[in-house]
Scaffold this motif. Structure first.
Motif, PDB file in Angstrom:
ATOM      1  N   LYS A 189      30.717   7.935  46.340  1.00  0.00           N
ATOM      2  CA  LYS A 189      30.496   9.177  45.328  1.00  0.00           C
ATOM      3  C   LYS A 189      31.462   9.329  43.957  1.00  0.00           C
ATOM      4  CE  LYS A 189      30.289  12.351  49.043  1.00  0.00           C
ATOM      5  NZ  LYS A 189      30.433  11.013  49.881  1.00  0.00           N
ATOM      6  N   SER A 190      32.744   9.181  44.948  1.00  0.00           N
ATOM      7  CA  SER A 190      34.159   9.835  44.075  1.00  0.00           C
ATOM      8  C   SER A 190      34.477   8.411  43.388  1.00  0.00           C
ATOM      9  CB  SER A 190      35.146  10.031  45.121  1.00  0.00           C
ATOM     10  OG  SER A 190      34.976  11.072  45.261  1.00  0.00           O
ATOM     11  N   THR A 191      33.676   7.462  44.016  1.00  0.00           N
ATOM     12  CA  THR A 191      34.511   5.730  43.008  1.00  0.00           C
ATOM     13  C   THR A 191      33.470   6.555  41.963  1.00  0.00           C
ATOM     14  OG1 THR A 191      34.708   4.545  44.508  1.00  0.00           O
ATOM     15  CG2 THR A 191      34.062   3.254  42.628  1.00  0.00           C
ATOM     16  N   PRO A 202      38.207  16.828  39.772  1.00  0.00           N
ATOM     17  CA  PRO A 202      38.429  15.811  41.141  1.00  0.00           C
ATOM     18  C   PRO A 202      38.199  16.601  42.646  1.00  0.00           C
ATOM     19  CG  PRO A 202      40.086  15.584  39.399  1.00  0.00           C
ATOM     20  CD  PRO A 202      39.566  16.997  39.035  1.00  0.00           C
ATOM     21  N   GLU A 203      38.206  15.587  43.693  1.00  0.00           N
ATOM     22  CA  GLU A 203      38.240  15.612  44.948  1.00  0.00           C
ATOM     23  C   GLU A 203      39.864  16.569  45.174  1.00  0.00           C
ATOM     24  OE1 GLU A 203      37.236  11.797  47.093  1.00  0.00           O
ATOM     25  OE2 GLU A 203      36.522  12.894  49.182  1.00  0.00           O
ATOM     26  N   HIS A 204      39.952  17.555  46.042  1.00  0.00           N
ATOM     27  CA  HIS A 204      41.138  17.768  46.524  1.00  0.00           C
ATOM     28  C   HIS A 204      42.019  18.355  45.263  1.00  0.00           C
ATOM     29  CE1 HIS A 204      40.780  15.501  49.824  1.00  0.00           C
ATOM     30  NE2 HIS A 204      40.795  14.091  48.858  1.00  0.00           N
ATOM     31  N   LEU A 260      31.946  17.521  38.845  1.00  0.00           N
ATOM     32  CA  LEU A 260      32.795  18.242  40.352  1.00  0.00           C
ATOM     33  C   LEU A 260      32.698  17.539  41.696  1.00  0.00           C
ATOM     34  CD1 LEU A 260      31.078  21.909  39.685  1.00  0.00           C
ATOM     35  CD2 LEU A 260      33.360  20.696  38.833  1.00  0.00           C
ATOM     36  N   ASP A 261      33.720  17.225  42.320  1.00  0.00           N
ATOM     37  CA  ASP A 261      33.886  16.577  42.922  1.00  0.00           C
ATOM     38  C   ASP A 261      34.032  17.363  44.325  1.00  0.00           C
ATOM     39  OD1 ASP A 261      33.630  13.931  45.335  1.00  0.00           O
ATOM     40  OD2 ASP A 261      35.513  13.634  44.126  1.00  0.00           O
ATOM     41  N   GLU A 262      33.356  17.150  45.684  1.00  0.00           N
ATOM     42  CA  GLU A 262      33.193  18.448  46.772  1.00  0.00           C
ATOM     43  C   GLU A 262      33.988  19.560  46.105  1.00  0.00           C
ATOM     44  OE1 GLU A 262      34.220  16.792  50.490  1.00  0.00           O
ATOM     45  OE2 GLU A 262      33.770  14.215  50.294  1.00  0.00           O
ATOM     46  N   PRO A 263      33.270  20.844  45.308  1.00  0.00           N
ATOM     47  CA  PRO A 263      34.055  21.542  44.991  1.00  0.00           C
ATOM     48  C   PRO A 263      34.181  22.866  46.303  1.00  0.00           C
ATOM     49  CG  PRO A 263      31.627  21.229  43.589  1.00  0.00           C
ATOM     50  CD  PRO A 263      32.301  19.714  44.684  1.00  0.00           C
TER      51      PRO A 263
HETATM   52 MG    MG Z   1      35.356  11.523  48.037  1.00  0.00          MG
END
Ligand code: MG
Ligand code: ADP
Length: 297
Positions: free
Chosen positions: A41-43, A81-83, A153-156
């Motif tokens: 997903k993040s990639t 981004p994530e984090h 939105l990566d894991e918001p």
């Molecule tokens: Mg990820």
């Protein structure tokens, strides 16, 4: 098309992260991007936003070729981004001013965004003084400062408490009225509450890409029933429309039916006919959570 991904593959050294992934999204859709950890997903999101390049494939955002014109694409993409990387020593307003200067956004937009994400009361504070939910709002404000057409939105909502999750969810819904939103999450209820469409990815390949309404439109029902004694599997042949069954424990069975008719009354008839007593019965429609488990396990 707002987003168009064509046969994207990405390998990190020896680790294959994406394998010929293709999908597209219309304007104004909210898409839930689901998949177990390590699915890619993040990639995919980093490639969509022009932060990393794929080994092969093409990516367009609002008709702009992201690989050829990453800066032009980034002007119309908001990315959380994530984090959520923030400069936590900065004040909220100061950080957003800094972000606004990068995107050459008029300072007046900052106050509009602060209000939009509900940060008005906190905007004078240092970012590290805020709760995680409010820090997430700062990330969202920074992502929408330049009024992007597409939001990634990566894991918001990961790491937020239930109230904060509900708040961010509402915000995503609100933003989705005017933008195309692709967001990753692990929470199925979130997808059911917010999204128009669901993409499920596993080991770098898309397994499901469907409108939420289509996913909900299935006629499978799962009924868990406990009888007062042990019975043989063949007994269930008397019941029509069973597509699978499982003996969960001694006297408890999980029966999956494919039918428009509510099968509970048929199970009562079945019990009576076979002189069985029903000690418990629990019926559920096949939901996104069961579907997710089914396709990713
Ligand atoms: Mg990820
Ligand atoms: P997800 O966001 O769905 O959890 P990722 O896109 O972060 O998945 O990761 C997909 C796969 O690629 C995983 O196997 C992960 O370990 C690997 N991976 C991600 N980033 C890197 C990297 N920078 N170097 C090497 N492998 C990576």
């Amino acid at each position: 098309m707002s987003i168009k991904v064509i046969a994207v593959s990405k390998t990190y050294k020896t680790q294959k992260a994406l394998n010929e992934v293709s999908f597209s999204a219309d304007k104004g859709q909210i898409i839930g991007f689901l998949g177990p950890n390590g699915a890619g997903k993040s990639t995919m999101m980093k490639i969509l936003t022009g932060f990393i390049k794929p080994n092969s494939g093409e990516v367009f955002v609002d008709e702009i070729d992201v690989l050829k014109n990453p800066i032009a694409a980034q002007k119309i993409i908001g990315y959380l981004p994530e984090h959520n990387p923030l400069y936590t020593d900065m004040y909220v307003r100061e950080y957003l001013q800094f972000q606004a200067s990068i995107f050459k956004v008029n300072k007046s937009e900052i106050e509009t965004c602060i209000e939009k994400v509900g940060l008005t009361e906190e905007a004078h504070k240092k970012i590290n003084e805020l709760s995680k939910g409010y820090q997430q709002r700062v990330g969202l404000a920074a992502a929408i400062l330049h009024n992007p057409k597409v939001l990634i939105l990566d894991e918001p909502t990961t790491g937020l408490d239930p109230n904060q999750i509900a708040e961010i969810r509402e915000l995503i819904k609100e933003l989705g009225r005017e933008k195309t939103v692709l967001f990753s999450t692990h929470i199925m209820q979130e997808v059911e509450a917010v999204c128009d469409r669901v993409i499920i990815i596993k080991k770098g390949a898309i397994l499901v890409d469907k409108k939420l309404s289509e996913l909900k439109q299935n006629n499978q029902q799962i009924i868990e029933v406990t009888f007062d004694r042990k019975i043989e599997e063949q007994f269930f042949k008397q019941l029509s429309d069973i597509i699978s069954l499982k003996n969960n424990s001694e006297n408890t069975w999980s029966l999956t039916f494919e039918s428009k008719e509510d099968k509970r009354s048929k199970i009562f008839d079945f019990a009576q006919h076979n002189s069985l007593k029903i000690l418990s019965l629990n019926a559920q429609h096949k939901n996104l959570e069961t579907l997710f488990k089914e396709v990713t396990s």
